[in-house]
Scaffold this active site. Structure first.
Site, PDB file in Angstrom:
ATOM      1  N   TYR A  89      -4.241  55.098  24.426  1.00 34.21           N
ATOM      2  CA  TYR A  89      -3.214  54.360  23.554  1.00 34.21           C
ATOM      3  C   TYR A  89      -2.548  55.432  22.730  1.00 34.21           C
ATOM      4  O   TYR A  89      -3.137  56.761  22.391  1.00 34.21           O
ATOM      5  CB  TYR A  89      -3.629  53.351  23.019  1.00 34.21           C
ATOM      6  CG  TYR A  89      -4.558  53.567  21.884  1.00 34.21           C
ATOM      7  CD1 TYR A  89      -5.859  54.164  22.048  1.00 34.21           C
ATOM      8  CD2 TYR A  89      -4.164  53.371  20.623  1.00 34.21           C
ATOM      9  CE1 TYR A  89      -6.594  54.270  20.895  1.00 34.21           C
ATOM     10  CE2 TYR A  89      -4.902  53.459  19.395  1.00 34.21           C
ATOM     11  CZ  TYR A  89      -6.177  54.096  19.652  1.00 34.21           C
ATOM     12  OH  TYR A  89      -7.027  54.182  18.555  1.00 34.21           O
ATOM     13  N   LYS A 109      -7.443  59.973  23.127  1.00 34.24           N
ATOM     14  CA  LYS A 109      -7.268  58.837  22.453  1.00 34.24           C
ATOM     15  C   LYS A 109      -7.345  57.431  23.355  1.00 34.24           C
ATOM     16  O   LYS A 109      -6.629  56.918  23.895  1.00 34.24           O
ATOM     17  CB  LYS A 109      -5.895  58.786  21.727  1.00 34.24           C
ATOM     18  CG  LYS A 109      -5.893  57.620  20.774  1.00 34.24           C
ATOM     19  CD  LYS A 109      -4.448  57.960  19.755  1.00 34.24           C
ATOM     20  CE  LYS A 109      -4.325  56.866  18.856  1.00 34.24           C
ATOM     21  NZ  LYS A 109      -5.517  56.645  17.740  1.00 34.24           N
ATOM     22  N   GLU A 161     -14.775  62.173  11.167  1.00 34.14           N
ATOM     23  CA  GLU A 161     -13.630  61.669  11.008  1.00 34.14           C
ATOM     24  C   GLU A 161     -13.478  60.215  10.440  1.00 34.14           C
ATOM     25  O   GLU A 161     -14.846  59.794  10.531  1.00 34.14           O
ATOM     26  CB  GLU A 161     -12.520  61.951  11.843  1.00 34.14           C
ATOM     27  CG  GLU A 161     -12.972  61.115  13.317  1.00 34.14           C
ATOM     28  CD  GLU A 161     -11.859  61.293  14.474  1.00 34.14           C
ATOM     29  OE1 GLU A 161     -10.677  61.499  14.113  1.00 34.14           O
ATOM     30  OE2 GLU A 161     -12.406  61.175  15.506  1.00 34.14           O
TER      31      GLU A 161
END
Ligand code: PDD
Length: 304
Positions: free
Chosen positions: A50, A164, A196
């Site tokens: 996505y 992703k 992250e």
């Protein structure tokens, strides 16, 4: 042009007036009429990728970077591009126009396609592309003004975080646990270093004034906003480094912030129990925030 919702009312349509127009493979349709197969591999296996792209004043921000990453994610998973990039860009533009989206996001999602459940997929599957808009404040949110607190937690994700994928349960659980503890985001930690944020790139500013974010690898998503902000740092002659940092280094830093398509540059004022500096967004963060905002507010949009 009438907003889509107003148009539905004007047409006396049987659909709910606030209904969005979404894209589902080969056409635009009201959200209540969009259907996907029960056997879609995105649904059964999380076999999908996505992108989330911000829209500001009806324009898409860093769109080329997001489409480039979509193409890369698909190629890493050997899913064919469902349509050429320019056509996908056209669909995004039409979603923005048809829904009268001024500020918010466009969500794009490509799954490998539908087939009887089997770990091994057949090569002839037709990928499914869907897209929809969501209204959201992406500029000048309270978080951007005041800063956020980030929690620290072990990184629970698979090894290919550079892709992703729609497999977001690890992030969703980590974010929910952080939210329950009173934090707005969580920085994920692996082997003593921060990878992250659960849905953002992590940055610190050292006491010497160096801007630091982790280098790209399989460990992290190559953020589009990260790329745009690094380019601004280079253009402005700001000193930066791409390297990993530990939770301890982050907690002792002068400043910290996160970047993402939906949060732009958002200051971090607390990491775990440690308040950074005087607990207010720092000057380097403020400068980058202003630079990014200025860059994306130009009519031609986006620092690529
Ligand atoms: N997430 N890292 C992770 C794990 C992310 O999910 C995101 C973005 C980022 C920042 O990437 P970018 O700058 O390209 O948005 C980093 C989006 C916003 C989401 O999942 O909603």
């Amino acid at each position: 042009m009438l907003r889509a919702s107003a148009r539905l009312v004007a047409e006396g349509n049987r659909r709910a007036p606030m209904e969005r127009i979404v894209y589902r493979h080969d056409g635009f349709t009201p959200e209540s009429e969009a259907r996907i197969s029960l056997f879609d591999r995105g649904f059964l296996f999380g076999d999908a990728v996505y992108e989330v792209t911000a829209a500001l004043d009806g324009r898409l921000i860093d769109e080329d970077l997001h489409l480039e990453r979509l193409e890369r994610s698909l190629s890493e998973l050997e899913i064919p591009m469902p349509l050429p990039r320019a056509e996908i860009a056209g669909i995004q533009a039409e979603l923005v126009a048809r829904n009268g989206l001024k500020e918010g996001v466009v969500y794009l999602h490509v799954s490998r396609g539908a087939a009887d459940r089997d770990f091994i997929w057949s090569e002839d599957l037709k990928p499914l592309l869907i897209g929809f808009t969501q209204t959201k404040i992406v500029r000048d949110s309270p978080s951007q003004r005041e800063g956020i607190a980030v929690d620290l937690a072990p990184d629970p994700r698979w090894a290919r975080r550079d892709v992703k994928t729609a497999m977001l349960l690890g992030q969703a659980l980590a974010k929910r646990a952080a939210r329950r503890r009173g934090f707005q985001e969580v920085w994920l930690v692996e082997e003593g270093e921060i990878t992250e944020g659960a849905s953002s790139t992590a940055w610190i500013v050292t006491r010497e004034g160096r801007i630091v974010t982790r280098g790209n690898s399989w460990a992290v998503l190559p953020g589009c906003t990260r790329r745009a902000v690094l380019r601004l740092c280079a253009e402005q002659g700001l000193s930066f480094e791409e390297r990993a940092f530990s939770p301890e280094e982050a907690q002792a830093a002068a400043e910290a912030f996160v970047t993402s398509a939906t949060s732009f540059v958002t200051p971090v004022v607390r990491i775990g129990d440690e308040i950074l500096g005087d607990g207010r967004p720092g000057p380097t963060t403020r400068r980058l925030q202003a630079l990014y905002l200025e860059a994306v507010s130009k009519p031609e949009a986006a620092p690529a």
